[in-house]
Design a protein around this motif. Structure first.
Motif, mmCIF file in Angstrom:
data_model
loop_
_atom_site.group_PDB
_atom_site.id
_atom_site.type_symbol
_atom_site.label_atom_id
_atom_site.label_comp_id
_atom_site.label_asym_id
_atom_site.label_seq_id
_atom_site.Cartn_x
_atom_site.Cartn_y
_atom_site.Cartn_z
ATOM 1 N N HIS A 60 0.607 -15.042 4.404
ATOM 2 C CA HIS A 60 2.020 -15.394 4.547
ATOM 3 C C HIS A 60 2.424 -16.471 3.546
ATOM 4 C CE1 HIS A 60 2.574 -12.865 8.050
ATOM 5 N NE2 HIS A 60 1.456 -13.348 8.545
ATOM 6 N N GLN A 61 1.514 -17.391 3.245
ATOM 7 C CA GLN A 61 1.789 -18.398 2.227
ATOM 8 C C GLN A 61 1.957 -17.735 0.869
ATOM 9 O OE1 GLN A 61 -1.183 -21.457 1.931
ATOM 10 N NE2 GLN A 61 -0.142 -22.529 0.270
ATOM 11 N N ALA A 62 1.062 -16.782 0.568
ATOM 12 C CA ALA A 62 1.150 -16.057 -0.699
ATOM 13 C C ALA A 62 2.447 -15.264 -0.775
ATOM 14 C CB ALA A 62 -0.045 -15.129 -0.853
ATOM 15 N N ALA A 63 2.846 -14.651 0.341
ATOM 16 C CA ALA A 63 4.098 -13.887 0.352
ATOM 17 C C ALA A 63 5.284 -14.793 0.032
ATOM 18 C CB ALA A 63 4.287 -13.212 1.703
ATOM 19 N N GLY A 64 5.254 -16.017 0.544
ATOM 20 C CA GLY A 64 6.319 -16.967 0.234
ATOM 21 C C GLY A 64 6.365 -17.306 -1.248
ATOM 22 N N MET A 65 5.182 -17.453 -1.850
ATOM 23 C CA MET A 65 5.124 -17.752 -3.287
ATOM 24 C C MET A 65 5.614 -16.565 -4.115
ATOM 25 S SD MET A 65 1.499 -19.830 -3.375
ATOM 26 C CE MET A 65 1.565 -20.133 -5.152
#
Length: 213
Positions: A162-167
């Motif tokens: 989910h952090q990667a998706a935000g980036m």
């Protein structure tokens, strides 16, 4: 997950006479996130569903109804929805999949997936064992403080994804849903686990760019 969850999954594996059992709980986005598997093959199939965003457990979570596929090789309305999943699952030696929503009333908690390396339906006694496990699992998850649906804390899931998706959302000037879909598609097309791809994005080793219209 606690020993109770593991015990329930392993007992279900024996009583339902299946080759593997996997438990997933729902993220706040309604996506099944794997928290326990009995064997590597179940892990592979669960990861495949997460990567693709399709498959029996995803459908069971969305429909709140069991999805019983006794032969993945048979062309049905259900299997037509998951052509990529079916192809990869068959290649992994999975012939039958039985997915059950885990819920209490209107509260969705997760899914229980049962896998077999041979085709064929669950016999009545095996189906009863699976449904009994689903009921016990709902109680176990509530005891763990996992209320399901929007109430499940993100810390319980693949935060790195989910952090990667935000980036990726920022990098590509897209929505979070589009960014997650692009992560999944990229992981599948490159044949890598989505967690590995996400780790590269978070670490700055991988960057996405806005697609040309």
């Amino acid at each position: 997950m606690t020993g109770r969850v593991e015990s329930l999954c392993r007992a279900c594996q024996v009583e339902a006479k299946v080759d593997g059992v996997a438990l997933s709980v729902l993220s706040s986005a309604g996506v099944p996130e794997t928290v326990f598997v009995t064997d590597p093959r179940s892990r592979l199939v669960e990861d495949l569903q997460f990567t693709l965003g399709e498959g029996p457990c995803v459908t069971a979570a969305r429909s709140r109804s069991p999805v019983l596929i006794e032969d993945l090789r048979a062309i049905t309305a259900a299997t037509r929805q998951w052509l990529a999943f079916v192809h990869e699952a068959e290649s992994s030696g999975i012939c039958a999949v039985f997915a059950f929503p885990v819920q209490v009333g209107a509260i969705a908690l997760g899914t229980l997936g049962l896998y077999r390396a041979r085709p064929g339906p669950l016999e009545p006694g095996e189906l009863r064992a699976a449904l009994r496990t689903v009921d016990h699992m709902a109680s176990a998850l509530l005891d763990l403080g996992l209320p399901g649906g929007d109430g499940v804390p993100e810390a319980a899931y693949r935060m790195e994804v989910h952090q990667a998706a935000g980036m990726v959302m920022v990098q590509t000037d897209s929505s979070i849903a589009s960014a997650l879909a692009r992560l999944r598609a990229t992981a599948f097309s490159e044949g890598v686990p989505i967690n590995d791809l996400a780790a590269d994005v978070v670490a700055g080793r991988r960057r996405f760019f806005k697609e040309e219209q």
